[in-house]
Design a protein around this motif. Structure first.
Motif, PDB file in Angstrom:
ATOM      1  N   GLU C  33       0.838  -1.196   0.000  1.00 28.15           N
ATOM      2  CA  GLU C  33       0.000   0.000   0.000  1.00 28.15           C
ATOM      3  C   GLU C  33       0.877   1.252   0.000  1.00 28.15           C
ATOM      4  OE1 GLU C  33      -2.448  -0.009   3.479  1.00 28.15           O
ATOM      5  OE2 GLU C  33      -3.011   2.089   3.290  1.00 28.15           O
ATOM      6  N   ILE C  34       0.417   2.277  -0.717  1.00 28.84           N
ATOM      7  CA  ILE C  34       1.092   3.575  -0.587  1.00 28.84           C
ATOM      8  C   ILE C  34       0.162   4.481   0.194  1.00 28.84           C
ATOM      9  CG2 ILE C  34       2.200   5.480  -1.761  1.00 28.84           C
ATOM     10  CD1 ILE C  34       2.642   3.751  -4.145  1.00 28.84           C
ATOM     11  N   HIS C  35       0.623   4.832   1.362  1.00 30.64           N
ATOM     12  CA  HIS C  35      -0.253   5.511   2.315  1.00 30.64           C
ATOM     13  C   HIS C  35       0.212   6.947   2.500  1.00 30.64           C
ATOM     14  CE1 HIS C  35      -3.052   4.862   5.862  1.00 30.64           C
ATOM     15  NE2 HIS C  35      -2.623   6.102   6.023  1.00 30.64           N
ATOM     16  N   ALA C  36      -0.621   7.890   2.172  1.00 27.08           N
ATOM     17  CA  ALA C  36      -0.263   9.292   2.360  1.00 27.08           C
ATOM     18  C   ALA C  36      -0.510   9.689   3.810  1.00 27.08           C
ATOM     19  CB  ALA C  36      -1.097  10.173   1.442  1.00 27.08           C
ATOM     20  N   LEU C  37       0.448  10.437   4.347  1.00 32.69           N
ATOM     21  CA  LEU C  37       0.276  10.956   5.707  1.00 32.69           C
ATOM     22  C   LEU C  37       0.340  12.464   5.581  1.00 32.69           C
ATOM     23  CD1 LEU C  37       0.102  10.310   8.736  1.00 32.69           C
ATOM     24  CD2 LEU C  37       2.591  10.260   8.785  1.00 32.69           C
ATOM     25  N   VAL C  38      -0.780  13.119   5.842  1.00 29.15           N
ATOM     26  CA  VAL C  38      -0.807  14.569   5.618  1.00 29.15           C
ATOM     27  C   VAL C  38      -1.291  15.298   6.865  1.00 29.15           C
ATOM     28  CG1 VAL C  38      -1.226  14.310   3.146  1.00 29.15           C
ATOM     29  CG2 VAL C  38      -3.167  14.532   4.714  1.00 29.15           C
ATOM     30  N   GLY C  39      -1.067  16.586   6.822  1.00 27.84           N
ATOM     31  CA  GLY C  39      -1.476  17.419   7.944  1.00 27.84           C
ATOM     32  C   GLY C  39      -0.690  18.713   7.903  1.00 27.84           C
ATOM     33  N   TYR C 193      -1.940  12.661  -4.998  1.00 30.98           N
ATOM     34  CA  TYR C 193      -3.013  12.070  -5.797  1.00 30.98           C
ATOM     35  C   TYR C 193      -2.473  11.176  -6.896  1.00 30.98           C
ATOM     36  CZ  TYR C 193      -6.859  14.243  -3.386  1.00 30.98           C
ATOM     37  OH  TYR C 193      -7.769  14.557  -2.433  1.00 30.98           O
ATOM     38  N   ARG C 194      -1.241  11.456  -7.339  1.00 34.46           N
ATOM     39  CA  ARG C 194      -0.689  10.607  -8.397  1.00 34.46           C
ATOM     40  C   ARG C 194      -0.332   9.219  -7.891  1.00 34.46           C
ATOM     41  NH1 ARG C 194       4.133  13.215 -11.584  1.00 34.46           N
ATOM     42  NH2 ARG C 194       4.400  11.056 -12.234  1.00 34.46           N
ATOM     43  N   ILE C 195       0.173   9.145  -6.681  1.00 36.74           N
ATOM     44  CA  ILE C 195       0.728   7.844  -6.286  1.00 36.74           C
ATOM     45  C   ILE C 195       0.052   7.149  -5.105  1.00 36.74           C
ATOM     46  CG2 ILE C 195       3.028   8.311  -7.214  1.00 36.74           C
ATOM     47  CD1 ILE C 195       3.826   8.942  -4.311  1.00 36.74           C
ATOM     48  N   CYS C 196      -0.665   7.882  -4.288  1.00 35.24           N
ATOM     49  CA  CYS C 196      -1.092   7.246  -3.035  1.00 35.24           C
ATOM     50  C   CYS C 196      -2.441   6.548  -3.154  1.00 35.24           C
ATOM     51  CB  CYS C 196      -1.142   8.270  -1.908  1.00 35.24           C
ATOM     52  SG  CYS C 196       0.475   8.946  -1.566  1.00 35.24           S
ATOM     53  N   ASP C 197      -2.563   5.427  -2.414  1.00 37.68           N
ATOM     54  CA  ASP C 197      -3.822   4.697  -2.392  1.00 37.68           C
ATOM     55  C   ASP C 197      -4.703   5.195  -1.257  1.00 37.68           C
ATOM     56  OD1 ASP C 197      -2.659   2.940  -4.316  1.00 37.68           O
ATOM     57  OD2 ASP C 197      -1.597   1.963  -2.644  1.00 37.68           O
ATOM     58  N   THR C 198      -4.074   5.325  -0.103  1.00 37.92           N
ATOM     59  CA  THR C 198      -4.859   5.662   1.079  1.00 37.92           C
ATOM     60  C   THR C 198      -4.255   6.887   1.749  1.00 37.92           C
ATOM     61  OG1 THR C 198      -3.508   4.048   2.203  1.00 37.92           O
ATOM     62  CG2 THR C 198      -5.745   3.378   1.656  1.00 37.92           C
ATOM     63  N   VAL C 199      -5.028   7.462   2.663  1.00 37.36           N
ATOM     64  CA  VAL C 199      -4.531   8.671   3.319  1.00 37.36           C
ATOM     65  C   VAL C 199      -4.914   8.662   4.796  1.00 37.36           C
ATOM     66  CG1 VAL C 199      -6.602  10.018   2.796  1.00 37.36           C
ATOM     67  CG2 VAL C 199      -4.431  11.200   3.173  1.00 37.36           C
ATOM     68  N   THR C 200      -4.001   9.196   5.600  1.00 38.03           N
ATOM     69  CA  THR C 200      -4.328   9.479   6.994  1.00 38.03           C
ATOM     70  C   THR C 200      -4.079  10.957   7.204  1.00 38.03           C
ATOM     71  OG1 THR C 200      -3.885   7.282   7.853  1.00 38.03           O
ATOM     72  CG2 THR C 200      -3.621   9.119   9.379  1.00 38.03           C
ATOM     73  N   VAL C 201      -5.062  11.643   7.747  1.00 40.96           N
ATOM     74  CA  VAL C 201      -4.921  13.074   7.990  1.00 40.96           C
ATOM     75  C   VAL C 201      -4.741  13.298   9.485  1.00 40.96           C
ATOM     76  CG1 VAL C 201      -5.964  15.345   7.708  1.00 40.96           C
ATOM     77  CG2 VAL C 201      -6.438  13.538   6.044  1.00 40.96           C
ATOM     78  N   LEU C 202      -3.659  13.992   9.832  1.00 39.63           N
ATOM     79  CA  LEU C 202      -3.438  14.351  11.226  1.00 39.63           C
ATOM     80  C   LEU C 202      -3.758  15.823  11.406  1.00 39.63           C
ATOM     81  CD1 LEU C 202      -0.030  12.685  12.190  1.00 39.63           C
ATOM     82  CD2 LEU C 202      -2.331  11.855  12.621  1.00 39.63           C
ATOM     83  N   ARG C 203      -4.399  16.134  12.515  1.00 40.14           N
ATOM     84  CA  ARG C 203      -4.582  17.539  12.857  1.00 40.14           C
ATOM     85  C   ARG C 203      -4.365  17.683  14.358  1.00 40.14           C
ATOM     86  NH1 ARG C 203      -9.666  18.956  10.775  1.00 40.14           N
ATOM     87  NH2 ARG C 203     -10.712  18.975  12.784  1.00 40.14           N
ATOM     88  N   ASP C 204      -3.465  18.558  14.725  1.00 42.65           N
ATOM     89  CA  ASP C 204      -3.127  18.753  16.135  1.00 42.65           C
ATOM     90  C   ASP C 204      -2.871  17.427  16.854  1.00 42.65           C
ATOM     91  OD1 ASP C 204      -3.319  21.450  15.873  1.00 42.65           O
ATOM     92  OD2 ASP C 204      -5.452  21.504  16.419  1.00 42.65           O
ATOM     93  N   GLY C 205      -2.165  16.549  16.168  1.00 47.68           N
ATOM     94  CA  GLY C 205      -1.786  15.292  16.794  1.00 47.68           C
ATOM     95  C   GLY C 205      -2.872  14.231  16.817  1.00 47.68           C
ATOM     96  N   LYS C 206      -4.058  14.571  16.270  1.00 46.12           N
ATOM     97  CA  LYS C 206      -5.139  13.589  16.268  1.00 46.12           C
ATOM     98  C   LYS C 206      -5.356  13.065  14.855  1.00 46.12           C
ATOM     99  CE  LYS C 206      -7.865  15.616  20.006  1.00 46.12           C
ATOM    100  NZ  LYS C 206      -7.227  16.961  20.029  1.00 46.12           N
ATOM    101  N   ASN C 207      -5.760  11.819  14.785  1.00 43.70           N
ATOM    102  CA  ASN C 207      -6.109  11.246  13.491  1.00 43.70           C
ATOM    103  C   ASN C 207      -7.536  11.668  13.166  1.00 43.70           C
ATOM    104  OD1 ASN C 207      -6.888   9.674  11.385  1.00 43.70           O
ATOM    105  ND2 ASN C 207      -5.972   7.784  12.170  1.00 43.70           N
ATOM    106  N   VAL C 208      -7.713  12.567  12.172  1.00 44.25           N
ATOM    107  CA  VAL C 208      -9.062  13.051  11.881  1.00 44.25           C
ATOM    108  C   VAL C 208      -9.690  12.331  10.703  1.00 44.25           C
ATOM    109  CG1 VAL C 208      -8.755  15.322  12.915  1.00 44.25           C
ATOM    110  CG2 VAL C 208      -8.142  14.962  10.514  1.00 44.25           C
TER     111      VAL C 208
END
Ligand SMILES: Nc1ncnc2c1ncn2[C@@H]1O[C@H](COP(=O)(O)OP(=O)(O)OP(=O)(O)O)[C@@H](O)[C@H]1O
Ligand SMILES: Nc1ncnc2c1ncn2[C@@H]1O[C@H](COP(=O)(O)OP(=O)(O)OP(=O)(O)O)[C@@H](O)[C@H]1O
Ligand SMILES: [Mg+2]
Ligand SMILES: [Mg+2]
Lengths: 316, 310, 496, 328
Positions: C33-39, C193-208
């Motif tokens: 899996e290619i997992h994007a981690l953003v925030g 968007y070109r490469i990632c399958d999934t995404v996890t968004v962090l905001r202020d240390g929380k998984n939103v």
């Protein structure tokens, strides 16, 4: 990073900086002082250099990791006393006891530095005091000087010769070759460079930084103890008053040899050349013969300055 | 969890004060005649020269440097005093301070302009400086008799010995310098990240030369005071191993050797702590061997408590 | 979709001296899996990664790792003094028969390997002599070649050129095909968007948010990251730059014939007040050097810098006094003073002006710091917080504030939005605009073409340390610039 | 002038003279050693000094050797080991290498010079050690030792102390450098000397033969032991430091607190003459004449005793003023 490139370009030159200075010193001394080149003098030079070289070898490793070891002077003296004491119980005790005890103190240095994030300067400064205190404690406040029986095998270690050149010279040479190989051709050596070059990065790259540090200080302590043992064998006694300020000599020698005090860069060969330089200067001061004793340290200081400034200029 | 962390943090910042307090308590209980005014005065008088040197050292360490030459500079100052004392104490003292200034500026020049690492740059003066002092003094100890000059070491103002007063004033000055002036802030910035400081347009070289010069002058001041107290110029022994005492005091006081931070009050306390340790060991008549080992243990313990965590 | 989890994080918490960097974070990573981690900056991405790799110990929660992890950290983490080859193979050097490191083989293999990443550097020279982007590629090669099951990349493209980005994305693709799982951190939406399958968004240390990426509209992703409504965000375009600026006719900065062999060779740049001039060029084309030459941080063989017609002595202090400021590219080694507080870092360069007779005024400092913390929305617990504790993006803002409070006439920005999140990036871009409108002369170096095209009024294209062309007005299009660069690349190929 | 006068130059004063020629075994002759005959006049003689000439003792010692060498028409080579034992071995070897046919050595330490002696032996060069006795074999490793008996000095200091205090009171000892055998001997002698008196040692702390350390340690001791009535300093410098400390503490050195030290430097003897110091046991550094005389005897083939202990003077309030000229 701009300065770095310049550094690479002249890396060779730099390393040769000390070598060039040594060559010039030797040639000039040879021409000026007829006695300088005598075989006896060269033998003595090499022998005197060998004890310092053994200590400086350990210091080279420590400094490349970005540390410093101030305890080596005291450990050197302590090693000598332990060896002389141990010689009553046979060759092996005489040789191993100083290695184990001094190596042990080096290990404690390493553990304190690596595990508690205390500055090497201050930890080893404390060890300098501690080892000196221990030495005084086991010699009845310095009143007892243990003698090595003149006919014991242990004395041979310090006084035996091949073609007039003392065993310590060969021991030091062998250790330096080994040290050079370890530094440049083993994983541990790479870890030493990485630790000193960029500690945080090294940690992130999976380098066992703490273990590397513990090892180099243990090594440095052990080598200082060994130098002490060799000296005791050579002097036939565990002299209590040696080694004061030897740490500064060792540091000076390593730095003159082109090793960066901030870590990450250095060579064993450079250190050996540095030892040569210091000993040749001392020898030349003697050859001049008329120098007032107070001027001698002025000359040493000026010379040290000239070498480091020259080296710095070459590096540009 | 957070409470112990906070407590640890507090101890880390105030460890040296706790140690001084503990040692005072020990002495109050177990050392004869310790809690006397005379005794405290003695301790302060003895600590004053070390403190003055340590203040300069703290600044140098703040720039991520170190000055090994302070002891040699003290010897130089001591050697110069008798040369000019005939012309009066003021010119003699001035000349000694000028020598300290010159020595410090020279160190600073080597570090800032030539780019030599501080330990090595100042090592040269450590090796050569004392020799030079001995050459100047012809290798001799010179007893001094100028009463005005000697008063510096013996007199007091309102019960406070002059040397202690000077050390105190210098400590306040240096504290103000580091916390309240542009120079002080630039100094820690240079120690914290020299490249960034350069790119921020700070006068890095000037700061470095200034810091080493101050350190040199302070070492000279210490040399002058110690000389007047000894009533003799003794370049052979003046300030011997002072560099190590000063560095120890600074580090024990919580200033990290990695630069970027200067703790002046900590340094004062570091000096006081080491002075108390020495006094305690002497007063309890411990042999040199034990005394050295205890000093080692106390240094390690104090620095261990104050160490910065990763 | 493979379902075998290689990393499982449940309820992880991490607190730094009062700052809650991670708060009950969950994350599952599957094989292949290619997992994007953003925030946003400071959301906790790098912290999460360091917890995953064991650099930080979490205060609470569980982590299950099911395989070897190899990581490219946000700041280049290699050893500058060691050779490129030594860095590449540190810890797994090729050995000879008696177990010693085989240096010849190591160097040969390293050169071979780097060529496949498009780098032709001398592998025996110290890593520090390489440009930041090249170092990033070395780090990439090192991480990829480590035979890991998981590769974590923390902003790998932040200092890469379009060409290198392509190489990197190809590498990611190959890894993906080999079944290796990837965690990918980036502030660049296109890449994600070109490469990632999934995404996890962090905001202020929380998984939103956690879920498939492609189903999530871009605008919603940004809205999740920033915690603001979609409407609010829609008002802005891709970049926050406004219209072109009206510049004076007399240039405030004239750099003539800047030469520092071998890196730059006769570069001329002029900037007028109120103008934003972009510096374009390939990695290593000498843009950073040009900026450093102008500020006086680079010893020059030749060349002069004039501010408002007056020559400026070649040192940083003089340049600063003449009104030139430079935001350095490498904030870790050339920007922040790590031990000092945010306040002290901000006022550092302006200190002499905030002091009287060398004595500083705390009141004046606080006022300025307060202004900039608000204006740039710097996320700090207090101005007295150590700057080293800030996230990368916030550190960047602190540095920007440092320069702005010197009230410069000329601002040289080397990658000002590198590693900055979308929200902050827009703020910085808007700020650049505003500053130009106020009459500042701005030089903008960026590896993001869009940023250059939108932000600059004029582009100077560098090639091999010399000016290869200037683009203005209608020429400011993606095609023109790329064409210019492409032509250069072909030139390069010809001359070899 | 604008210069405070330094202490007067080191020369002058009586040369060391042999007090007793202890001979446990048979003496040493040239025939026993088999060494060649070397006429002192015109010979190349090496002198290895151990420490910098930065204290009166060393200055006077070197000067005495130089003066006598000039008088005897000797070609003198001088080295200084700068307190480094390894350097002293090197120094001695280099003296041999540079053609020294006779050697005078002021050893840095009693032990550890064996390699240097072996080198001299190999070249059949006789070595006279001065001021400090070494543990090697006389006649084989070195010719003979000329110098004081440090234990004896300690004993004489004890006698002076008993005389001055009437044999009772509390004594503080300012020790020399730790690990130094001069310290060890002078301590032993003193303690033996007071063993049967009412003097009680309440503190013994090292002040490293240094004046300022002597002062600092004394200050501490006065505070913690206000009852101290006597100070034994193992060299004059520490004693002088103690005087400064005592004065500052409002005591009258020489009266309230008796001070005895060893060396015989001008500053200390002057204080004895002035009455603010109790006594000084001399340790005579002027070995030149005796050393060269011994070498001449050896050349003539005379028997040389294993050690030549010199007669040290002592200064107390009764004689210090007259003998001030003898101090160095
Ligand atoms: N100190 C140096 N000595 C020699 N070459 C150098 C040095 N520093 C950088 N270089 C080389 O000079 C070229 C220009 O480097 P630099 O990275 O500064 O350019 P740039 O256009 O700013 O690139 P970037 O995209 O990284 O900002 C690169 O090829 C680099 O390897
Ligand atoms: N060593 C540290 N000490 C104190 N606080 C820290 C430390 N490391 C990170 N933090 C704090 O933790 C929070 C998360 O930081 P982190 O570096 O993980 O952010 P990030 O998501 O990677 O941001 P960026 O996009 O800017 O890189 C920030 O508020 C930061 O200030
Ligand atoms: Mg991050
Ligand atoms: Mg760049």
């Amino acid at each position: 990073m701009t300065t770095l490139t310049a550094a690479t370009r002249t890396k060779v030159l730099q390393r040769q900086g000390a070598a060039v200075a040594l060559t010039v010193m030797v040639v000039v001394s040879w021409l000026t002082f007829p006695r300088f080149g005598s075989l006896d003098n060269l033998r003595d030079l090499a022998l005197q250099g060998s004890f310092l070289a053994v200590i400086a070898l350990g210091m080279t490793f420590v400094i490349i990791t970005g540390g410093i070891d101030l305890s080596v002077g005291s450990l050197y003296a302590l090693g000598g006393v332990l060896a002389a004491w141990g010689s009553q119980h046979g060759f092996l005790t005489a040789l191993l006891l100083p290695l184990v005890v001094c190596g042990g103190i080096g290990l404690i240095n390493g553990l304190l530095i690596a595990r508690t994030n205390m500055a090497p300067f201050i930890v080893t400064l404390a060890s300098l005091l501690f080892a000196r205190g221990l030495l005084l404690a086991i010699t009845d406040e310095g009143a007892n000087t243990y003698q090595v029986a003149p006919d014991s095998a242990f004395v041979e270690l310090g006084r035996g010769t091949v073609a007039g050149f003392g065993y310590p010279i060969f021991i030091a040479a062998a250790l330096c070759v080994l040290g050079g190989a370890i530094l440049n051709r083993t994983g541990f050596g790479q870890n030493v460079f990485a630790t000193g070059g960029a500690e945080q990065s090294a940690i992130l790259m999976g380098v066992p930084v703490a273990r590397t540090k513990v090892l180099v200080y243990t090594m440095s302590g052990t080598l200082a103890g060994l130098a002490g043992a060799l000296t005791a064998a050579y002097l036939q006694s565990g002299v209590t008053v040696i080694g004061v300020g030897t740490e500064l000599d060792a540091i000076a020698v390593v730095v003159i040899g082109g090793t960066l005090l901030t870590g990450g860069m250095g060579t064993v060969l450079g250190t050996v050349i540095g030892v040569g330089l210091i000993k040749v200067i001392q020898n030349v001061i003697n050859q001049i013969g008329t120098l007032d004793s107070n001027y001698q340290s002025v000359v040493s200081g000026v010379f040290l300055l000239i070498v480091v400034v020259l080296q710095r200029i070459l590096r540009r | 969890m957070t409470l112990t962390a906070a407590r640890r943090r507090w101890l880390q910042d105030n460890g040296v004060y706790v140690a001084v307090g503990a040692l005072l308590l020990f002495n109050a209980l177990f050392t004869a005649n310790f809690m006397t005014l005379g005794n405290f005065t003695t301790q302060l008088v003895q600590a004053a020269p070390v403190l003055i040197v340590a203040l300069g050292m703290a600044l140098v360490i703040g720039t991520e440097g170190v000055d090994l030459s302070v002891g040699a500079v003290m010897a130089l100052a001591a050697a110069i005093i008798p040369l000019y004392l005939g012309a009066g104490p003021v010119p003699a003292i001035l000349m000694a301070l000028v020598a300290g200034l010159a020595a410090g500026a020279f160190n600073g020049f080597l570090v800032a302009r030539v780019g030599i690492q501080p330990i090595v740059a100042t090592l040269a003066l450590l090796v050569g400086g004392r020799g030079l002092a001995l050459v100047i003094a012809n290798g001799q100890l010179v007893p001094l008799h100028d009463p005005a000059f000697l008063a510096l070491g013996t007199d007091d103002v309102l019960g406070i010995p002059i040397s202690v007063l000077i050390a105190g004033l210098l400590a306040l000055t240096i504290a103000g310098l580091t916390s309240r002036t542009t120079f002080g802030r630039q100094l820690v910035a240079v120690g914290g990240n020299r490249r960034a400081a350069t790119l921020a347009g700070l006068p890095v070289n000037r700061v470095l030369v200034g810091v080493y010069a101050i350190c040199g002058v302070l070492a000279a001041v210490a040399g002058v005071l110690a000389t007047s107290r000894l009533a003799a110029s003794d370049p052979a022994d003046m300030g011997l191993l002072m560099e190590l005492s000063a560095i120890t005091a600074v580090v024990v006081g919580g200033t990290p050797l990695t630069g970027g931070k200067v703790r002046v009050l900590g340094t004062v306390m570091g000096v006081v702590l080491m002075q108390l340790v020495r006094a305690t060991l002497i007063k309890h008549n411990l042999p040199d061997s034990i005394a050295q080992m205890i000093q080692a243990a106390i240094i390690v313990a104090a620095v261990y408590v104050a160490r910065e965590r990763r | 979709m493979p379902t075998d989890p290689v990393i499982e994080v449940a309820g992880v918490t991490k607190t730094f001296a009062g700052v809650r960097a991670l708060d009950d974070v969950d994350l599952t990573l599957h094989r292949g899996e290619i997992h994007a981690l953003v925030g946003e900056n400071g959301a906790g991405k790098s912290t999460l990664i360091k917890v995953l790799t064991g650099i930080h110990t979490p205060d609470g929660g569980r982590i299950r790792r099911n395989g070897r992890i190899s990581t490219i950290y946000q700041e280049v983490n290699l050893v500058p003094l060691m050779s490129v080859a030594a860095n590449l193979f540190l810890g797994r050097e090729p050995r000879n028969r008696i177990g010693l490191i085989d240096r010849a083989r190591r160097d040969a293999e390293a050169a071979e390997l780097l060529k496949s990443y498009g780098i032709t550097a001398d592998v025996s020279s110290p890593l520090g002599t390489l440009a930041v982007g090249e170092q990033q590629m070395v780090a990439l090669a090192r991480a990829v070649e480590a035979d890991a099951d998981v590769v974590i990349m923390d902003e790998p493209t932040s200092s890469l050129e379009p060409r290198e980005v392509e190489t990197l994305l190809e590498v990611v693709h190959k890894l993906h095909e080999a079944g290796i799982a990837i965690i990918y951190v980036s502030h660049r939406m296109d890449e994600l968007y070109r490469i990632c399958d999934t995404v996890t968004v962090l905001r202020d240390g929380k998984n939103v948010h956690s879920g498939p990426l492609r189903e999530l509209p871009r605008i919603e992703l940004v809205s999740l990251m920033l915690g603001r409504s979609v409407n609010e965000i829609q008002k802005h375009g891709t970049t926050a730059f406004g219209e072109d600026h009206h510049a004076d006719t007399r240039p405030v900065l004239e750099a003539r014939n800047l030469t520092s062999r071998p890196r730059i060779n006769g570069v001329d740049v002029t900037i007028r007040p109120g103008e934003v001039v972009g510096l374009a060029g390939l990695l290593g084309s000498g843009r950073t050097e040009t900026a450093k030459a102008i500020i006086g941080a680079l010893p020059l063989d030749d060349g002069t810098v004039l501010v408002a017609g007056t020559p400026v002595p070649r040192n940083v202090k003089a340049a600063t006094r003449a009104g030139i400021s430079m935001l350095a590219e490498d904030r870790k080694t050339e920007g922040i003073i790590p031990n000092l507080s945010v306040r002290e870092n901000i006022v550092l360069a302006a200190l002499p002006r905030l002091s009287r007779f060398g004595v500083t005024s705390r009141k004046k400092q606080d006022r300025i710091v307060d202004t900039f913390v608000k204006r740039l929305r710097i996320k700090v617990s207090s101005p007295e917080q150590k700057v080293a504790e800030l996230s990368g993006g916030n550190q960047q803002k602190v540095l920007l504030a440092r320069w702005l409070c010197t009230e410069p006439r000329i601002l040289l920005l080397d990658e000002p939005t590198r590693g900055i999140d979308v929200g902050a990036k827009a703020e910085v871009q808007a700020l650049i605009d505003e500053l130009a409108r106020e009459g500042l002369a701005v030089m903008l170096i960026s590896s993001e073409l869009d940023e250059l095209l939108d932000g600059a009024d004029r582009l100077v294209v560098l090639r091999d340390g010399a000016v290869a062309g200037e683009l203005e007005g209608a020429q400011l299009t993606r095609e023109h610039v790329l064409a210019a660069i492409a032509a250069e690349v072909m030139d390069d190929a010809d001359s070899r | 002038t604008s210069r405070e006068s330094p202490q007067t130059a080191a020369s002058g004063g009586p040369a060391a003279s042999a007090a007793q020629q202890q001979s446990a075994g048979p003496g040493c002759t040239r025939s026993r050693t088999g060494y060649p005959q070397v006429d002192v006049k015109g010979a190349t003689v090496g002198f290895s000094q151990s420490e910098k000439e930065a204290n009166p003792f060393r200055t006077a010692e070197t000067q005495s050797i130089r003066d006598e060498a000039a008088k005897k028409g000797v070609n003198l080579l001088v080295t200084n080991a700068q307190s480094d034992l390894n350097k002293q071995i090197s120094d001695i070897k280099s003296l041999l290498d540079r053609g020294a046919k006779l050697l005078i050595v002021a050893p840095l330490n009693s032990d550890g010079l064996q390699p240097a002696f072996d080198a001299a032996k190999a070249k059949q060069v006789p070595v006279i050690t001065i001021d400090r006795k070494v543990t090697s074999q006389p006649c084989t490793d070195y010719l003979t030792f000329i110098g004081s008996d440090f234990v004896e000095q300690g004993k004489r200091a004890a006698q002076q102390m008993i005389k001055a205090t009437g044999g009772s009171g509390k004594v503080a000892i300012l020790l020399g450098s730790s690990g130094n055998n001069v310290t060890v001997d002078r301590t032993k002698g003193f303690k033996d000397g007071i063993a049967n008196s009412g003097l009680q040692v309440v503190a013994e702390q090292t002040a490293e033969f240094d004046r300022s350390k002597g002062q600092a340690v004394m200050e501490q001791l006065i505070q913690s032991n206000p009852g101290i009535t006597a100070v034994y300093a193992e060299n004059d410098e520490m004693g002088l430091g103690a005087v400064t400390a005592l004065k500052a503490a409002g005591k009258t050195p020489g009266k309230d607190v008796k001070i005895v030290s060893v060396d015989g430097t001008r500053s200390a003897v002057q204080l004895v003459a002035d009455g603010s110091y109790t006594a000084v046991i001399e340790s005579n550094p002027r070995f030149g004449p005796l050393a060269f005389e011994t070498l001449e005897k050896f050349a003539r083939g005379d028997e040389i005793p294993q050690s030549i202990v010199i007669s040290d003077d002592e200064y107390d309030t009764s004689n210090a003023a007259q003998k001030l000229g003898n101090a160095y």
